[in-house]
Design an enzyme around this catalytic site. Structure first.
Site, short mmCIF file in Angstrom:
data_model
loop_
_atom_site.label_atom_id
_atom_site.label_comp_id
_atom_site.label_asym_id
_atom_site.label_seq_id
_atom_site.Cartn_x
_atom_site.Cartn_y
_atom_site.Cartn_z
N GLY A 1 0.81 -1.21 0.00
CA GLY A 1 0.00 0.00 0.00
C GLY A 1 0.85 1.26 0.00
O GLY A 1 0.58 2.21 -0.74
N ASP B 1 -10.39 1.66 11.01
CA ASP B 1 -10.57 0.22 10.95
C ASP B 1 -11.68 -0.02 9.93
O ASP B 1 -12.84 0.32 10.18
CB ASP B 1 -10.98 -0.30 12.34
CG ASP B 1 -11.12 -1.81 12.38
OD1 ASP B 1 -11.26 -2.44 11.30
OD2 ASP B 1 -11.11 -2.38 13.49
N LYS C 1 -4.90 1.37 10.55
CA LYS C 1 -5.13 1.46 12.00
C LYS C 1 -3.89 1.93 12.75
O LYS C 1 -3.99 2.38 13.89
CB LYS C 1 -5.55 0.10 12.56
CG LYS C 1 -6.90 -0.40 12.06
CD LYS C 1 -7.37 -1.60 12.87
CE LYS C 1 -6.39 -2.75 12.79
NZ LYS C 1 -6.80 -3.90 13.61
N TYR D 1 -8.59 -18.74 3.83
CA TYR D 1 -7.92 -17.59 3.21
C TYR D 1 -8.27 -17.50 1.72
O TYR D 1 -8.53 -16.41 1.20
CB TYR D 1 -6.41 -17.72 3.38
CG TYR D 1 -5.62 -16.59 2.74
CD1 TYR D 1 -5.77 -15.28 3.18
CD2 TYR D 1 -4.74 -16.84 1.69
CE1 TYR D 1 -5.06 -14.24 2.59
CE2 TYR D 1 -4.02 -15.81 1.10
CZ TYR D 1 -4.19 -14.51 1.55
OH TYR D 1 -3.49 -13.48 0.96
#
Length: 272
Positions: free
Chosen positions: A18, A69, A37, A163
C-alpha cells in the site's frame, strides 16, 4: 491520465504494498489518503499512518493520514467525509488492506476466519460502497483491489480454504463492480503478484528471511498499478491482472531490478 491533484484512497497504506503504491503516485503529485489502524509503530511491522504521510509529502504528494478500521462502517464513512472535505472528491480507490492465515480447516481459529472475512470481504465492500458516490463524479474513476485471479482447481483451496475464499471474494467483487458500474465509467480491476513480495507478512508469517530473499520488492506492484490506473476507466475494467503481464504490455521485460536478490531464484506466489 495525469495523477496531479487526483485524490486516491489507499487502505493499508502505512507499510508494504500500500505504501509503495502511495509513494509511486505521490511522485506524480497525487493526494493520498493513508487509511490504516497504525498510529504507533509495531517493531515487527514498521510504519504508521503518520510516517507514511511524511514520506508521501517528501515524495511530492499531499497526504491525509486517517486512522480507520475498515471493519467499522462509521469509521469508514468518517474517513470518506474527511477526504471529501479536504480534497473535494475521490478519483481512485485502492483496496489493499488484507488479513492472512495459511492454515488448514482444523487449525484455522474462528477469530482468524472472522478477521479475514471482516477485513478482506466486508471491509473492502464497505470502503468501496462509501466511495462510489464520489468516484461517480470523477473524470476517470478507478477501483483497484489487491486480489488474485480466480481458479477453481482444488489445489488452490486444499491447504488454506478460509484464506482462499476470502481473497477470491475480493476478486469476485471486482468482476461484479466492473459490470455494475460500467454505465458510470467506474473501472474495477484486481492486481496480484507473480512472485512473493517482500513485506512484513512474508517475513513474519510465511517464510522468514529465506523467502524474503526469493521475493520481489513492493515496487513492482506499484509500477503495475500505475500503468493500470493511467488507462481510461471506460476502456480498462473487469480484469484480474498479474503484475508481470501488466509490465510486459508496457514493454518492460527485464524485472531483475525488482528482485530482493538480483539474479537470484524467485518463489511463485501461492495462488500461481
Amino acid at each position: 491520465m495525469s495523477f496531479s491533484n487526483k485524490t486516491i484512497v489507499i487502505t493499508g497504506a502505512s507499510r508494504g504494498i500500500g505504501k509503495a503504491i502511495a509513494l509511486k503516485l505521490a511522485k506524480e503529485r497525487a493526494n493520498i489518503i493513508v487509511v490504516a489502524k497504525s498510529i504507533e509503530e509495531n517493531p515487527k511491522l514498521g510504519g504508521t499512518i503518520f510516517s507514511a504521510a511524511k514520506e508521501i509529502e517528501e515524495a511530492g504528494g499531499k497526504a491525509l493520514p486517517v486512522q480507520c478500521d475498515i471493519r467499522n462502517e462509521d469509521q469508514v464513512l468518517q474517513m470518506v467525509q474527511r477526504t471529501v472535505e479536504k480534497f473535494g472528491g475521490i478519483d481512485i480507490l485502492i483496496n489493499n488492506a488484507s488479513a492472512i492465515s495459511l492454515t488448514p480447516t482444523e487449525k484455522t481459529e474462528t477469530k482468524r476466519f472472522d478477521l479475514m472475512h471482516d477485513i478482506n470481504v466486508r471491509g473492502t465492500f464497505l470502503v468501496t460502497k462509501a466511495c462510489i458516490p464520489f468516484l461517480r463524479r470523477s473524470s476517470s474513476p478507478h477501483i483497484l483491489t489487491l486480489s488474485p485471479p480466480l481458479n477453481l482447481l482444488p489445489k488452490w483451496f486444499a491447504n488454506h480454504v478460509a484464506y482462499t475464499i476470502a481473497k477470491y471474494d475480493m476478486s469476485m467483487m471486482t468482476i461484479g463492480w466492473a459490470e455494475e458500474f460500467k454505465k458510470d465509467r467506474i473501472a474495477a480491476n484486481s492486481l496480484w503478484p507473480k512472485t512473493t513480495i517482500a513485506t512484513a507478512a512474508i517475513k513474519n508469517l510465511l517464510g522468514g528471511d529465506a523467502l524474503m530473499k526469493m521475493s520481489r520488492t513492493p515496487e513492482i506492484l506499484a509500477d503495475a498499478a500505475y500503468y493500470i490506473l493511467k488507462q481510461p476507466s471506460a476502456e480498462c475494467t473487469g480484469n484480474l491482472f498479474i503484475d508481470e503481464d501488466v509490465l510486459a504490455k508496457q514493454g518492460i521485460m527485464d524485472l531483475d531490478k525488482y528482485a530482493v536478490v538480483p539474479g537470484g531464484q524467485l518463489y511463485n506466489d501461492l495462488f500461481l
